[in-house]
Design an enzyme around this catalytic site. Structure first.
Site, PDB file in Angstrom:
ATOM      1  N   PHE A 151      27.074  23.074 -68.892  1.00  0.00           N
ATOM      2  CA  PHE A 151      27.222  22.975 -67.438  1.00  0.00           C
ATOM      3  C   PHE A 151      28.305  22.002 -67.014  1.00  0.00           C
ATOM      4  O   PHE A 151      28.778  22.043 -65.877  1.00  0.00           O
ATOM      5  CB  PHE A 151      25.880  22.563 -66.798  1.00  0.00           C
ATOM      6  CG  PHE A 151      25.549  21.099 -66.936  1.00  0.00           C
ATOM      7  CD1 PHE A 151      26.128  20.164 -66.078  1.00  0.00           C
ATOM      8  CD2 PHE A 151      24.680  20.636 -67.914  1.00  0.00           C
ATOM      9  CE1 PHE A 151      25.843  18.800 -66.204  1.00  0.00           C
ATOM     10  CE2 PHE A 151      24.392  19.282 -68.042  1.00  0.00           C
ATOM     11  CZ  PHE A 151      24.981  18.373 -67.183  1.00  0.00           C
ATOM     12  N   LYS A 175      29.468  33.467 -72.392  1.00  0.00           N
ATOM     13  CA  LYS A 175      28.139  33.236 -71.812  1.00  0.00           C
ATOM     14  C   LYS A 175      28.172  31.830 -71.219  1.00  0.00           C
ATOM     15  O   LYS A 175      27.891  30.845 -71.895  1.00  0.00           O
ATOM     16  CB  LYS A 175      27.077  33.346 -72.912  1.00  0.00           C
ATOM     17  CG  LYS A 175      25.668  33.695 -72.442  1.00  0.00           C
ATOM     18  CD  LYS A 175      25.049  32.732 -71.479  1.00  0.00           C
ATOM     19  CE  LYS A 175      24.611  31.414 -72.055  1.00  0.00           C
ATOM     20  NZ  LYS A 175      24.174  30.437 -71.022  1.00  0.00           N
ATOM     21  N   GLU A 178      24.189  28.962 -67.040  1.00  0.00           N
ATOM     22  CA  GLU A 178      23.612  29.624 -65.860  1.00  0.00           C
ATOM     23  C   GLU A 178      23.617  28.706 -64.636  1.00  0.00           C
ATOM     24  O   GLU A 178      23.460  29.163 -63.509  1.00  0.00           O
ATOM     25  CB  GLU A 178      22.186  30.103 -66.172  1.00  0.00           C
ATOM     26  CG  GLU A 178      21.148  29.016 -66.481  1.00  0.00           C
ATOM     27  CD  GLU A 178      21.231  28.434 -67.901  1.00  0.00           C
ATOM     28  OE1 GLU A 178      22.263  28.597 -68.575  1.00  0.00           O
ATOM     29  OE2 GLU A 178      20.245  27.792 -68.320  1.00  0.00           O
ATOM     30  N   SER A 228      24.341  20.725 -76.179  1.00  0.00           N
ATOM     31  CA  SER A 228      23.608  19.588 -76.745  1.00  0.00           C
ATOM     32  C   SER A 228      23.368  19.784 -78.248  1.00  0.00           C
ATOM     33  O   SER A 228      23.390  20.919 -78.756  1.00  0.00           O
ATOM     34  CB  SER A 228      22.275  19.427 -76.012  1.00  0.00           C
ATOM     35  OG  SER A 228      21.531  20.615 -76.133  1.00  0.00           O
ATOM     36  N   CYS A 283      31.079  14.747 -72.310  1.00  0.00           N
ATOM     37  CA  CYS A 283      30.779  14.507 -73.723  1.00  0.00           C
ATOM     38  C   CYS A 283      31.667  13.410 -74.293  1.00  0.00           C
ATOM     39  O   CYS A 283      31.404  12.884 -75.356  1.00  0.00           O
ATOM     40  CB  CYS A 283      30.962  15.775 -74.527  1.00  0.00           C
ATOM     41  SG  CYS A 283      32.660  16.300 -74.522  1.00  0.00           S
ATOM     42  N   GLU A 384      21.244  10.285 -76.397  1.00  0.00           N
ATOM     43  CA  GLU A 384      22.273  10.590 -75.405  1.00  0.00           C
ATOM     44  C   GLU A 384      21.608  10.682 -74.031  1.00  0.00           C
ATOM     45  O   GLU A 384      20.680  11.463 -73.847  1.00  0.00           O
ATOM     46  CB  GLU A 384      22.943  11.933 -75.737  1.00  0.00           C
ATOM     47  CG  GLU A 384      24.019  12.310 -74.736  1.00  0.00           C
ATOM     48  CD  GLU A 384      24.616  13.696 -74.964  1.00  0.00           C
ATOM     49  OE1 GLU A 384      23.873  14.631 -75.306  1.00  0.00           O
ATOM     50  OE2 GLU A 384      25.835  13.842 -74.782  1.00  0.00           O
TER      51      GLU A 384
HETATM   52  P1  NAD Z   1      22.675  22.802 -73.405  1.00  0.00           P
HETATM   53  O1  NAD Z   1      22.676  22.659 -74.876  1.00  0.00           O
HETATM   54  O2  NAD Z   1      21.401  22.698 -72.673  1.00  0.00           O
HETATM   55  O3  NAD Z   1      23.288  24.247 -72.995  1.00  0.00           O
HETATM   56  C1  NAD Z   1      24.524  24.696 -73.513  1.00  0.00           C
HETATM   57  C2  NAD Z   1      24.527  26.221 -73.479  1.00  0.00           C
HETATM   58  O4  NAD Z   1      23.475  26.705 -74.317  1.00  0.00           O
HETATM   59  C3  NAD Z   1      24.289  26.821 -72.092  1.00  0.00           C
HETATM   60  O5  NAD Z   1      25.092  27.961 -71.951  1.00  0.00           O
HETATM   61  C4  NAD Z   1      22.811  27.177 -72.125  1.00  0.00           C
HETATM   62  O6  NAD Z   1      22.521  28.277 -71.292  1.00  0.00           O
HETATM   63  C5  NAD Z   1      22.582  27.526 -73.579  1.00  0.00           C
HETATM   64  N1  NAD Z   1      21.226  27.223 -74.026  1.00  0.00           N
HETATM   65  C6  NAD Z   1      20.403  26.247 -73.564  1.00  0.00           C
HETATM   66  N2  NAD Z   1      19.234  26.271 -74.222  1.00  0.00           N
HETATM   67  C7  NAD Z   1      19.305  27.282 -75.118  1.00  0.00           C
HETATM   68  C8  NAD Z   1      18.408  27.809 -76.095  1.00  0.00           C
HETATM   69  N3  NAD Z   1      17.194  27.288 -76.294  1.00  0.00           N
HETATM   70  N4  NAD Z   1      18.835  28.835 -76.850  1.00  0.00           N
HETATM   71  C9  NAD Z   1      20.047  29.368 -76.672  1.00  0.00           C
HETATM   72  N5  NAD Z   1      20.945  28.918 -75.758  1.00  0.00           N
HETATM   73  C10 NAD Z   1      20.575  27.888 -74.991  1.00  0.00           C
HETATM   74  O7  NAD Z   1      23.757  21.766 -72.839  1.00  0.00           O
HETATM   75  P2  NAD Z   1      24.088  21.425 -71.324  1.00  0.00           P
HETATM   76  O8  NAD Z   1      22.939  20.673 -70.758  1.00  0.00           O
HETATM   77  O9  NAD Z   1      24.577  22.627 -70.605  1.00  0.00           O
HETATM   78  O10 NAD Z   1      25.353  20.466 -71.526  1.00  0.00           O
HETATM   79  C11 NAD Z   1      25.241  19.090 -71.805  1.00  0.00           C
HETATM   80  C12 NAD Z   1      25.376  18.822 -73.279  1.00  0.00           C
HETATM   81  O11 NAD Z   1      26.606  19.362 -73.753  1.00  0.00           O
HETATM   82  C13 NAD Z   1      25.444  17.335 -73.601  1.00  0.00           C
HETATM   83  O12 NAD Z   1      24.661  17.100 -74.736  1.00  0.00           O
HETATM   84  C14 NAD Z   1      26.913  17.088 -73.902  1.00  0.00           C
HETATM   85  O13 NAD Z   1      27.187  16.002 -74.750  1.00  0.00           O
HETATM   86  C15 NAD Z   1      27.290  18.379 -74.534  1.00  0.00           C
HETATM   87  N6  NAD Z   1      28.724  18.607 -74.482  1.00  0.00           N
HETATM   88  C16 NAD Z   1      29.418  18.441 -75.643  1.00  0.00           C
HETATM   89  C17 NAD Z   1      30.780  18.625 -75.645  1.00  0.00           C
HETATM   90  C18 NAD Z   1      31.577  18.434 -76.904  1.00  0.00           C
HETATM   91  O14 NAD Z   1      32.744  18.740 -76.888  1.00  0.00           O
HETATM   92  N7  NAD Z   1      31.002  17.967 -77.991  1.00  0.00           N
HETATM   93  C19 NAD Z   1      31.442  18.986 -74.458  1.00  0.00           C
HETATM   94  C20 NAD Z   1      30.699  19.149 -73.303  1.00  0.00           C
HETATM   95  C21 NAD Z   1      29.326  18.951 -73.330  1.00  0.00           C
END
Ligand code: NAD
Length: 500
Positions: A151, A175, A178, A228, A283, A384
């Site tokens: 997000f 994808k 959402e 994450s 991140c 985090e």
């Molecule tokens: P998230 O892991 O909750 O979601 C990421 C994606 O995975 C979304 O598209 C979501 O719909 C999908 N998703 C969520 N739960 C899922 C599941 N159980 N099964 C399959 N798909 C699923 O992360 P977020 O809250 O959207 O973003 C924040 C996180 O992203 C933080 O931990 C941040 O550090 C990380 N991030 C990392 C980087 C990097 O380059 N390392 C960059 C940006 C964000």
């Protein structure tokens, strides 16, 4: 009142979802749902995969130069629509308009890199690897690629992926999160306007059902994920189990090590933006300061004085430094971390809990929060937080600071602030982190370098964009060639061929 409902983007057009499941897309500054998004069903995602598969042979055989011209036109359209994309990102994420525009710009830079496809896709050639034998290598596209994005960067993180995948001759299914689907859908329209053939780029907003379909479908050849750590690890394991190439970027806990010889005003200013920009939902945010030796008191005083002045409010209001966090649930999680810091004995210097923003009482705001005297045993150090919470740990020596950074499970980014070239050189050499800043607080590499962390911050072998992105989205083929003269033909042999 019913809200507008978004559609999917499949085969070059807006497409109604077959799913009956809808999610609210919320403006975090007001706490109100502004539109709804369908959560793509298995059948929706299968339709997108089928469209991407059909489009692949034609796009693969389109010359890199033609592909590059379409991407160049897309780049022009992004420039024209930069403010619109920034507005969408700010409205759905909460970050300030200026910050959102900056992140769109960083995405455009990846498109600028991808426009170099004809050059990037050149292979190698060696003459006379054996007598009369030449060898050359080619970089070929891999097929249908998929990207799953978080997000916190609604436009930039998708652009870490699809411009390079498409430039390399692949077709792509995105994808997006959402929570922030609109930028991805708008970019799909701009790609079509730029001349991209239908089916080359598809967008399926959704949740686990959509992701699981991508991870297990035999026609999807690669998965790029950013999100994450627990989800990244699961994505990596599941997609690899299904024979796919995977790069899965996870969470972070980025340390800024401040040595006693650092220029303190410069350092405190740099840490402000890195810790509280985008409400800490980056991140590459600095969430942890490691104060070495006797620098701590003076540094903490400067951090506190600056953080107290930050203006919190809706991201589209002039003069606001920091917007809301993404959701009520996330706000409550951050508040829970602040509670735990207090309970576990850290010194709370600025408390962002319970902040009220006039006219935005239902917004998801957390004010800048600063903790001193944090230890590595505390939850606020170990996990985090992904919010506007900066913690300071005090150590006696540089050795201790290096050891602390290297012992953390996350290894996305880190920075050192010092006037000593020798200390900086030692840091860059010994630190076990993927991206390092020397007097640079958020060392996000430019598009022509690659982006990626180590350890629990990245599962997979290749980072995003730069040449690693090109290698991720291509397969190497090596061709060995001989054109023998009749007189040179030798009798057949069953021994292992050696050249020379
Ligand atoms: P998230 O892991 O909750 O979601 C990421 C994606 O995975 C979304 O598209 C979501 O719909 C999908 N998703 C969520 N739960 C899922 C599941 N159980 N099964 C399959 N798909 C699923 O992360 P977020 O809250 O959207 O973003 C924040 C996180 O992203 C933080 O931990 C941040 O550090 C990380 N991030 C990392 C980087 C990097 O380059 N390392 C960059 C940006 C964000």
């Amino acid at each position: 009142m019913s809200k507008p409902v978004l559609q999917l983007w499949i085969n070059g057009q807006r497409t109604n979802s077959r799913s009956t499941r809808l999610a609210d897309v919320t403006n975090p500054a007001t706490g109100e749902a502004i539109r709804q998004v369908p959560l793509a069903s298995r059948a929706d995602v299968e339709a997108a995969i089928s469209s991407a598969k059909m489009a692949f042979p034609g796009w693969r055989d389109t010359t890199p130069l033609r592909r590059s011209r379409i991407l160049n036109k897309f780049r022009e359209l992004l420039e024209t629509h930069r403010a619109e994309l920034a507005q969408l990102a700010s409205e759905e994420h909460g970050k300030t308009l200026e910050d959102a525009a900056g992140s769109v710009q960083r995405g455009i830079e990846v498109v600028e890199f991808a426009v170099g496809a004809p050059h990037l896709l050149k292979g190698e050639h060696a003459e006379n690897v054996g007598r009369g034998v030449d060898c050359h290598s080619m970089l070929q596209p891999i097929g249908v690629c998929a990207g799953i994005t978080p997000f916190n960067f609604p436009a930039m993180v998708p652009m870490w992926m699809f411009p390079i995948a498409i430039a390399c001759g692949n077709t792509f299914i995105l994808k997006p999160s959402e929570k922030v689907p609109s930028c991805s859908l708008r970019m799909a329209e701009l790609l079509k306007e730029a001349g991209l053939p239908d089916g080359v780029f598809n967008v399926v907003p959704g949740d686990k059902e959509a992701v699981d379909t991508l991870l297990t479908h035999p026609d999807v050849r690669s998965i790029s994920f950013v999100g994450s750590t627990p989800i990244a690890k699961n994505i990596y394991e599941t997609a690899a189990h299904h024979g796919k190439r995977v790069q899965a970027l996870g969470g972070a806990k980025n340390h800024a090590v401040v040595l006693p010889d650092a220029e303190l005003d410069f350092t405190a200013d740099a840490i402000m933006g890195a810790a509280y920009g985008s409400a800490g939902e980056r991140c590459m945010a600095i969430s942890t300061v490691v104060a070495v030796g006797d620098v701590a008191d003076a540094l903490v005083a400067k951090l506190k004085a600056r953080a107290e002045k930050l203006v919190v409010g809706p991201g589209d209001k002039k003069g606001v430094d920091m917007g809301p966090v993404i959701s009520a649930q996330h706000r409550d999680k951050i508040v829970g971390y602040i509670d735990s810091g207090v309970t576990q004995g850290a010194k709370l210097l600025i408390d962002g809990r319970g902040i009220k923003v006039a006219g935005h009482e239902k917004g998801f705001f957390v004010g800048p929060t600063l903790f001193d005297n944090v230890t590595t045993a505390m939850t606020i150090y170990q996990e985090e937080i992904f919010g506007p919470v900066l913690i300071v740990l005090r150590v006696a020596t540089f050795d201790e600071a290096i050891n602390m950074v290297n012992s953390n499970q996350y290894a996305n980014g880190t920075a050192i602030f010092t006037a000593s070239g020798a200390a900086a050189r030692r840091f860059q050499n010994e630190i076990e982190v993927g991206m390092v800043g020397i007097n640079v607080p958020i060392p996000v590499p430019m598009a022509f370098f690659s982006f990626g962390g180590w350890k629990s911050s990245l599962f997979g072998d290749l980072h995003m964009h730069g040449m690693e992105g090109v290698y991720f989205y291509t397969r190497t083929k090596a061709i060995t060639t001989r054109w023998p003269e009749v007189a040179e033909r030798s009798a057949s042999t069953l021994t292992m061929p050696t050249l020379g």
